[in-house]
Design an enzyme around this catalytic site. Structure first.
Site, PDB file in Angstrom:
ATOM      1  N   LYS A  80       0.869  -1.175   0.000  1.00  0.00           N
ATOM      2  CA  LYS A  80       0.000   0.000   0.000  1.00  0.00           C
ATOM      3  C   LYS A  80       0.905   1.224   0.000  1.00  0.00           C
ATOM      4  CE  LYS A  80      -4.520   0.758   0.618  1.00  0.00           C
ATOM      5  NZ  LYS A  80      -5.685   0.023   0.181  1.00  0.00           N
ATOM      6  N   GLY A 185     -24.207   4.410   2.225  1.00  0.00           N
ATOM      7  CA  GLY A 185     -23.241   4.895   1.226  1.00  0.00           C
ATOM      8  C   GLY A 185     -23.552   4.336  -0.149  1.00  0.00           C
ATOM      9  N   VAL A 186     -24.081   5.197  -1.028  1.00  0.00           N
ATOM     10  CA  VAL A 186     -24.381   4.744  -2.390  1.00  0.00           C
ATOM     11  C   VAL A 186     -23.503   5.516  -3.384  1.00  0.00           C
ATOM     12  CG1 VAL A 186     -26.614   3.577  -2.335  1.00  0.00           C
ATOM     13  CG2 VAL A 186     -26.563   6.052  -2.067  1.00  0.00           C
ATOM     14  N   GLY A 187     -22.195   5.337  -3.217  1.00  0.00           N
ATOM     15  CA  GLY A 187     -21.216   5.923  -4.140  1.00  0.00           C
ATOM     16  C   GLY A 187     -20.912   4.928  -5.242  1.00  0.00           C
ATOM     17  N   ASN A 188     -19.646   4.860  -5.640  1.00  0.00           N
ATOM     18  CA  ASN A 188     -19.249   4.000  -6.763  1.00  0.00           C
ATOM     19  C   ASN A 188     -19.659   2.543  -6.570  1.00  0.00           C
ATOM     20  OD1 ASN A 188     -18.039   5.853  -8.512  1.00  0.00           O
ATOM     21  ND2 ASN A 188     -16.256   5.958  -7.156  1.00  0.00           N
ATOM     22  N   VAL A 189     -19.397   2.004  -5.396  1.00  0.00           N
ATOM     23  CA  VAL A 189     -19.713   0.594  -5.150  1.00  0.00           C
ATOM     24  C   VAL A 189     -21.157   0.436  -4.684  1.00  0.00           C
ATOM     25  CG1 VAL A 189     -19.152  -1.452  -3.784  1.00  0.00           C
ATOM     26  CG2 VAL A 189     -17.314   0.031  -4.595  1.00  0.00           C
TER      27      VAL A 189
HETATM   28  P1  NAD Z   1     -17.136   6.299  -2.891  1.00  0.00           P
HETATM   29  O1  NAD Z   1     -16.427   7.457  -2.285  1.00  0.00           O
HETATM   30  O2  NAD Z   1     -17.484   6.326  -4.346  1.00  0.00           O
HETATM   31  O3  NAD Z   1     -18.529   6.067  -2.124  1.00  0.00           O
HETATM   32  C1  NAD Z   1     -18.664   6.192  -0.751  1.00  0.00           C
HETATM   33  C2  NAD Z   1     -20.020   6.846  -0.517  1.00  0.00           C
HETATM   34  O4  NAD Z   1     -20.258   6.894   0.884  1.00  0.00           O
HETATM   35  C3  NAD Z   1     -20.096   8.277  -1.033  1.00  0.00           C
HETATM   36  O5  NAD Z   1     -21.262   8.449  -1.794  1.00  0.00           O
HETATM   37  C4  NAD Z   1     -20.114   9.102   0.246  1.00  0.00           C
HETATM   38  O6  NAD Z   1     -20.870  10.308   0.096  1.00  0.00           O
HETATM   39  C5  NAD Z   1     -20.766   8.166   1.209  1.00  0.00           C
HETATM   40  N1  NAD Z   1     -20.489   8.407   2.612  1.00  0.00           N
HETATM   41  C6  NAD Z   1     -19.349   8.861   3.195  1.00  0.00           C
HETATM   42  N2  NAD Z   1     -19.504   8.930   4.530  1.00  0.00           N
HETATM   43  C7  NAD Z   1     -20.760   8.502   4.792  1.00  0.00           C
HETATM   44  C8  NAD Z   1     -21.509   8.337   5.981  1.00  0.00           C
HETATM   45  N3  NAD Z   1     -21.000   8.654   7.167  1.00  0.00           N
HETATM   46  N4  NAD Z   1     -22.766   7.852   5.863  1.00  0.00           N
HETATM   47  C9  NAD Z   1     -23.307   7.557   4.664  1.00  0.00           C
HETATM   48  N5  NAD Z   1     -22.637   7.711   3.504  1.00  0.00           N
HETATM   49  C10 NAD Z   1     -21.394   8.185   3.577  1.00  0.00           C
HETATM   50  O7  NAD Z   1     -16.294   5.017  -2.503  1.00  0.00           O
HETATM   51  P2  NAD Z   1     -16.453   3.549  -3.113  1.00  0.00           P
HETATM   52  O8  NAD Z   1     -15.421   3.341  -4.126  1.00  0.00           O
HETATM   53  O9  NAD Z   1     -17.881   3.306  -3.412  1.00  0.00           O
HETATM   54  O10 NAD Z   1     -16.015   2.673  -1.847  1.00  0.00           O
HETATM   55  C11 NAD Z   1     -16.919   2.440  -0.778  1.00  0.00           C
HETATM   56  C12 NAD Z   1     -16.224   1.624   0.304  1.00  0.00           C
HETATM   57  O11 NAD Z   1     -15.817   0.368  -0.252  1.00  0.00           O
HETATM   58  C13 NAD Z   1     -14.963   2.261   0.868  1.00  0.00           C
HETATM   59  O12 NAD Z   1     -14.847   1.908   2.222  1.00  0.00           O
HETATM   60  C14 NAD Z   1     -13.854   1.585   0.075  1.00  0.00           C
HETATM   61  O13 NAD Z   1     -12.626   1.561   0.795  1.00  0.00           O
HETATM   62  C15 NAD Z   1     -14.415   0.201  -0.064  1.00  0.00           C
HETATM   63  N6  NAD Z   1     -13.851  -0.525  -1.215  1.00  0.00           N
HETATM   64  C16 NAD Z   1     -13.991  -0.011  -2.465  1.00  0.00           C
HETATM   65  C17 NAD Z   1     -13.450  -0.705  -3.541  1.00  0.00           C
HETATM   66  C18 NAD Z   1     -13.604  -0.191  -4.959  1.00  0.00           C
HETATM   67  O14 NAD Z   1     -13.331  -0.937  -5.897  1.00  0.00           O
HETATM   68  N7  NAD Z   1     -14.035   1.041  -5.163  1.00  0.00           N
HETATM   69  C19 NAD Z   1     -12.774  -1.916  -3.344  1.00  0.00           C
HETATM   70  C20 NAD Z   1     -12.673  -2.441  -2.043  1.00  0.00           C
HETATM   71  C21 NAD Z   1     -13.213  -1.713  -0.987  1.00  0.00           C
END
Ligand code: NAD
Length: 366
Positions: A80, A185-189
């Protein structure tokens, strides 16, 4: 600042501290273990308050990557990197190029991918100076759709597969029709997971601190809006935390009403013992580093030229791995997180022994 006697130091193979006065780059790379292959892991940019905080994070996260890759049966080690700084204020092209030059000096023992605070375009800027960045290639993704390298669709699909395995184990059903799921959390994942679940007939509740992300899920997927206070504690079948870590803790676990916790966020347990607390409450916990491995699987195949159907099949093994973890947990009475660590260590040893490598010591992931 101690390094070798640091509580998070775990026989890491290599640590590099990079500094570039011209661009203000201050970064640390930690290579935990390369017995299974080069150390692949995200490059995180975060405004750490102290160097010590950055060191702690990189030591802990790099060790976690060794476990995640071993559990997913990938020929990768754990590593990392962290860049100290606020991505909104300090991230410049020059700083990213300097990071790329430094990564090149490691000769491929560490390969960087995106993480919080960095994106596919940022990795491409680093890639001007090094081949040792991943998750940036345009190709046909595991789902047959064009991919720009972003691992989120693969992570979401793997989480969906893992969630289905948890539902099968706990409730004895394959059909998700009418299953009640709360997603934090409804972001990318999280958004993509929600779409898979909606397509399978599940009933959804969502909360996101960003109102527009929440609105998107409500409007496009028919999800019901929840609040910051209640999203984890709704009377649903599954809670899927997909925002931030440490949400499973002394305060939240007694109030959970779902029978399953299965979400993509990293480091969901605030402390290792929260694993046992979930088990005591008879809540089935899908260990985060098992269920969210879709992204690293996808990035691995990008590097090795895996065909879309191979990538998809590999992501789907997340369901088998979780089923093995759940069954062992039922048989032994041990919590699922502990079993996942054990299984990762077994797969790590099996691989290194099979390859004629020294088995290497692996201390337990926290
Ligand atoms: P992202 O930033 O696109 O989405 C996260 C979402 O959570 C955002 O929409 C944000 O506004 C929301 N958020 C932040 N704090 C919050 C809270 N307190 N309450 C409710 N919503 C909140 O990130 P992502 O890529 O979707 O990743 C989500 C999680 O999955 C992270 O913990 C990341 O480390 C983990 N993860 C992601 C991947 C990947 O491929 N992107 C892989 C492994 C793990």
């Amino acid at each position: 600042m101690n390094v070798f006697s640091h509580p998070e130091f775990d026989q890491h193979e290599h640590l590099s501290f990079f500094c570039d006065a011209e661009t203000g780059l201050k970064a640390i790379v930690a290579i935990h273990n390369t017995s299974r292959g080069p150390a692949l892991g995200g490059c995180r940019m975060y405004p750490y308050a102290t160097d010590e905080e950055a060191l702690r994070d990189v030591l802990r996260l790099s060790r976690g990557m060794t476990y995640k890759s071993a559990l997913a049966n990938l020929d990768l080690g754990g590593g990392k990197s962290v860049i100290i700084g606020d991505p909104r204020r300090h991230k410049t092209e020059g700083l990213l190029e300097a990071m790329g030059r430094h990564l090149e000096t490691l000769g491929g023992r560490y390969i960087a991918a995106e993480d919080s605070g960095t994106s596919v375009p940022d990795l491409k800027v680093m890639g001007r100076y090094t081949r040792h960045v991943a998750g940036i290639a345009e190709r046909t993704g595991f789902n047959g759709l064009p991919s720009n390298g972003d691992p989120s669709p693969a992570t979401a699909y793997g989480t969906f597969i893992g969630l289905k395995a948890a539902v099968r184990h706990k409730y004895g059903q394959d059909d998700l029709k009418g299953l009640k799921v709360a997603i934090q959390g409804v972001g990318n994942v999280g958004f993509r997971l929600a779409r898979h679940l909606r397509d399978a007939g599940a009933e959804l509740w969502v909360y996101d601190i960003h109102a527009d992300n929440m609105q998107r899920a409500v409007e496009q997927l028919g999800a019901k809006p929840a609040t910051a206070e209640d999203i984890l504690f709704l009377p649903v079948d599954v809670v899927a935390p997909c925002a931030l870590g440490a949400v499973l803790n002394d305060r939240s676990i007694p109030k959970l009403r779902a029978g399953i916790v299965a979400g993509a966020a990293n480091n969901l347990l605030e402390r290792p013992e929260h694993d046992a607390l979930l088990k005591q409450r008879d809540i089935l916990y899908a260990p985060d580093f098992a269920i969210n491995a879709g992204g690293i699987i996808d990035v691995f195949h990008e590097r090795t030229g895996g065909r879309p159907e191979q990538v998809r099949a590999h992501i789907e093994t997340i369901g088998d791995t979780l089923t093995e973890i759940f069954n062992r947990s039922r048989r032994t009475g041990l919590p699922t997180g502990e079993i996942a660590n054990e299984l990762a260590e077994e797969r790590f040893r099996k691989h290194t022994a099979g390859a004629g490598l020294a088995p290497g010591r692996l201390a337990r992931a926290g």
